[in-house]
Design an enzyme around this catalytic site. Sequence first.
Site, PDB file in Angstrom:
ATOM      1  N   HIS A 130      40.178  40.351  33.959  1.00 29.13           N
ATOM      2  CA  HIS A 130      38.908  41.046  34.202  1.00 29.13           C
ATOM      3  C   HIS A 130      37.981  41.111  33.001  1.00 29.13           C
ATOM      4  CE1 HIS A 130      41.127  44.411  32.336  1.00 29.13           C
ATOM      5  NE2 HIS A 130      39.944  44.927  32.066  1.00 29.13           N
TER       6      HIS A 130
HETATM    7  C1  UD1 Z   1      35.659  48.641  32.483  1.00 31.48           C
HETATM    8  C2  UD1 Z   1      35.703  48.762  30.967  1.00 31.48           C
HETATM    9  C3  UD1 Z   1      36.818  47.895  30.413  1.00 31.48           C
HETATM   10  C4  UD1 Z   1      38.140  48.192  31.081  1.00 31.48           C
HETATM   11  C5  UD1 Z   1      38.003  48.123  32.586  1.00 31.48           C
HETATM   12  C6  UD1 Z   1      39.281  48.631  33.184  1.00 31.48           C
HETATM   13  C7  UD1 Z   1      33.499  49.138  29.949  1.00 31.48           C
HETATM   14  C8  UD1 Z   1      32.420  48.522  29.143  1.00 31.48           C
HETATM   15  N1  UD1 Z   1      34.464  48.292  30.373  1.00 31.48           N
HETATM   16  O1  UD1 Z   1      35.318  47.291  32.785  1.00 31.48           O
HETATM   17  O2  UD1 Z   1      36.969  48.150  29.028  1.00 31.48           O
HETATM   18  O3  UD1 Z   1      39.095  47.255  30.665  1.00 31.48           O
HETATM   19  O4  UD1 Z   1      36.919  48.988  33.017  1.00 31.48           O
HETATM   20  O5  UD1 Z   1      39.444  48.277  34.501  1.00 31.48           O
HETATM   21  O6  UD1 Z   1      33.490  50.321  30.176  1.00 31.48           O
HETATM   22  N2  UD1 Z   1      33.447  47.585  40.419  1.00 31.48           N
HETATM   23  C9  UD1 Z   1      33.761  47.824  41.736  1.00 31.48           C
HETATM   24  N3  UD1 Z   1      34.428  48.988  42.041  1.00 31.48           N
HETATM   25  C10 UD1 Z   1      34.775  49.909  41.113  1.00 31.48           C
HETATM   26  C11 UD1 Z   1      34.431  49.655  39.786  1.00 31.48           C
HETATM   27  C12 UD1 Z   1      33.784  48.482  39.452  1.00 31.48           C
HETATM   28  O7  UD1 Z   1      33.478  47.018  42.605  1.00 31.48           O
HETATM   29  O8  UD1 Z   1      35.377  50.946  41.471  1.00 31.48           O
HETATM   30  C13 UD1 Z   1      32.773  46.304  40.077  1.00 31.48           C
HETATM   31  C14 UD1 Z   1      31.257  46.384  40.070  1.00 31.48           C
HETATM   32  O9  UD1 Z   1      30.764  45.177  40.563  1.00 31.48           O
HETATM   33  C15 UD1 Z   1      30.929  46.489  38.602  1.00 31.48           C
HETATM   34  C16 UD1 Z   1      32.041  45.691  37.949  1.00 31.48           C
HETATM   35  O10 UD1 Z   1      33.173  45.915  38.766  1.00 31.48           O
HETATM   36  O11 UD1 Z   1      29.670  45.992  38.295  1.00 31.48           O
HETATM   37  C17 UD1 Z   1      32.332  46.121  36.523  1.00 31.48           C
HETATM   38  O12 UD1 Z   1      32.642  47.521  36.453  1.00 31.48           O
HETATM   39  P1  UD1 Z   1      32.434  48.323  35.072  1.00 31.48           P
HETATM   40  O13 UD1 Z   1      32.963  49.694  35.208  1.00 31.48           O
HETATM   41  O14 UD1 Z   1      31.013  48.184  34.616  1.00 31.48           O
HETATM   42  O15 UD1 Z   1      33.260  47.515  34.035  1.00 31.48           O
HETATM   43  P2  UD1 Z   1      34.722  46.907  34.163  1.00 31.48           P
HETATM   44  O16 UD1 Z   1      34.604  45.429  34.134  1.00 31.48           O
HETATM   45  O17 UD1 Z   1      35.437  47.562  35.283  1.00 31.48           O
HETATM   46  N1  UDP Z   2      46.808  48.453  36.858  1.00 33.47           N
HETATM   47  C1  UDP Z   2      47.081  48.862  38.153  1.00 33.47           C
HETATM   48  N2  UDP Z   2      46.815  48.010  39.193  1.00 33.47           N
HETATM   49  C2  UDP Z   2      46.307  46.764  38.996  1.00 33.47           C
HETATM   50  C3  UDP Z   2      46.039  46.350  37.658  1.00 33.47           C
HETATM   51  C4  UDP Z   2      46.281  47.221  36.612  1.00 33.47           C
HETATM   52  O1  UDP Z   2      47.577  49.970  38.366  1.00 33.47           O
HETATM   53  O2  UDP Z   2      46.090  46.051  39.976  1.00 33.47           O
HETATM   54  C5  UDP Z   2      47.055  49.413  35.753  1.00 33.47           C
HETATM   55  C6  UDP Z   2      47.911  48.913  34.622  1.00 33.47           C
HETATM   56  O3  UDP Z   2      49.282  49.099  34.889  1.00 33.47           O
HETATM   57  C7  UDP Z   2      47.434  49.789  33.472  1.00 33.47           C
HETATM   58  C8  UDP Z   2      45.972  49.972  33.762  1.00 33.47           C
HETATM   59  O4  UDP Z   2      45.807  49.695  35.146  1.00 33.47           O
HETATM   60  O5  UDP Z   2      48.088  51.054  33.514  1.00 33.47           O
HETATM   61  C9  UDP Z   2      45.179  49.022  32.913  1.00 33.47           C
HETATM   62  O6  UDP Z   2      43.893  48.958  33.364  1.00 33.47           O
HETATM   63  P1  UDP Z   2      42.955  47.687  33.154  1.00 33.47           P
HETATM   64  O7  UDP Z   2      43.757  46.460  32.974  1.00 33.47           O
HETATM   65  O8  UDP Z   2      41.971  47.734  34.262  1.00 33.47           O
HETATM   66  O9  UDP Z   2      42.164  48.089  31.825  1.00 33.47           O
HETATM   67  P2  UDP Z   2      42.388  47.824  30.267  1.00 33.47           P
HETATM   68  O10 UDP Z   2      43.717  48.350  29.905  1.00 33.47           O
HETATM   69  O11 UDP Z   2      42.228  46.359  30.057  1.00 33.47           O
HETATM   70  O12 UDP Z   2      41.266  48.555  29.632  1.00 33.47           O
END
Ligand code: UD1
Ligand code: UDP
Length: 361
Positions: free
Chosen positions: A198
């Site tokens: 991601h």
């Molecule tokens: C965010 C964090 C990242 C973290 C990740 C964990 C920032 C800058 N990034 O990235 O560090 O690793 O969360 O998962 O804060 N979306 C959905 N449903 C949701 C949430 C998001 O569809 O519930 C989609 C939307 O299209 C959105 C995109 O995901 O635009 C990105 O979501 P966003 O929260 O901006 O950043 P992440 O890539 O999730």
């Molecule tokens: N995780 C989860 N389901 C998934 C993918 C990740 O429960 O399908 C959990 C994972 O075990 C960890 C957390 O989400 O506890 C990590 O989140 P993510 O990878 O989104 O964010 P990051 O750690 O890169 O910021």
Amino acid sequence: MLGARPNFVKAAPVVRALAEQGVRQGIVHTGQHYDALMSDVFFADLGLPEPIANLGVGSGSHARQTAALLTGLEDVVLAQRPALVVVYGDVNSTLAAILVCAKLHVPTAHVEAGLRSFDREMPEEVNRIVTDALSDILFATSPDALSHLAAEGVDPARVHLVGNPMIDSLFSALDRLDPAPVRDRLGLGERYGVATLHRPANVDDPASAKELVDAVRQVSERLPIVVPLHPRGRTRLAEAGLVDGGNLSIVDPLGYVDFLSLVRGAALVVTDSGGVQEETTMLGVPCLTVRPNTERPITVSHGTNRLVTPAQLLAAADRALADGAATPSGELPPLWDGKAGPRIARVIETWLRGGNLSPAA
Ligand code: UD1
Ligand code: UDP
């Protein structure tokens, strides 16, 4: 203050330990993550109490999302006037909460301080630097964080090496981590791999996404790979050819217990997640992180993690499948013992009583 999937996992043990210390607290959910599979399922799996507010901020560009976070959080802080705000990790919700509190002179604590990838193209690295510069109490998960904070001029008296609350959550869930039911539901046999992707650097640019998808597809010729796909990557990765079929199964994000159950039984994990690097280290599952750097080098020195390029992925997967999960140091990271939450709560409780802030053991 919480907003995104990894925040929930890190907060659960701290919230529990603060409650055990009798500290009055309330969770504010920013709504950065809002899908049930990115949010609600974590509250249920981790036993987190209902938030006192959900700001429903949702998605947007960095500027738009951060602007909505700032205005929403400012209203909450002005209404609640908390004695202390605790923030987690490195997401945009973390950055916004720290900025709001700094401007309103509300003291803050940052859980997971001092991690650095030294790659400012990562949005999280910018969030980490600003958050640590503005936090009053800093909780570090690994010793390397202490030297990063010292190099940035943070007063060591404000920094506490406490271990890793994400690992506390893993310990708490261990009894519930059974690969068999999830495997059966997904139609997998006993030997399989798991991939999560991601990071913007991997999934946002079509050429990078294609290179990565081709590499994951090659690994899937060695063993079935299941990809619980974060919503961010869905469209781009599908356009790059990450589609269900053959040895690849693309599924919705999994809940916390289901996901870690699957990881526990996996022969191999391919990821660009921060948290998954740590969890595979603790579970002893080989982990290949498709990134040029990591803010969690302790998972390489003390764990099962290896950094690879897409071009290196297949050979690295072959090696990992042959060798299993050897760890270079043979020791797990110090203080990753499931007791970080209580350590953090003790420091906070002492601080709230006006006690001194000498570093906790
Ligand atoms: C965010 C964090 C990242 C973290 C990740 C964990 C920032 C800058 N990034 O990235 O560090 O690793 O969360 O998962 O804060 N979306 C959905 N449903 C949701 C949430 C998001 O569809 O519930 C989609 C939307 O299209 C959105 C995109 O995901 O635009 C990105 O979501 P966003 O929260 O901006 O950043 P992440 O890539 O999730
Ligand atoms: N995780 C989860 N389901 C998934 C993918 C990740 O429960 O399908 C959990 C994972 O075990 C960890 C957390 O989400 O506890 C990590 O989140 P993510 O990878 O989104 O964010 P990051 O750690 O890169 O910021």
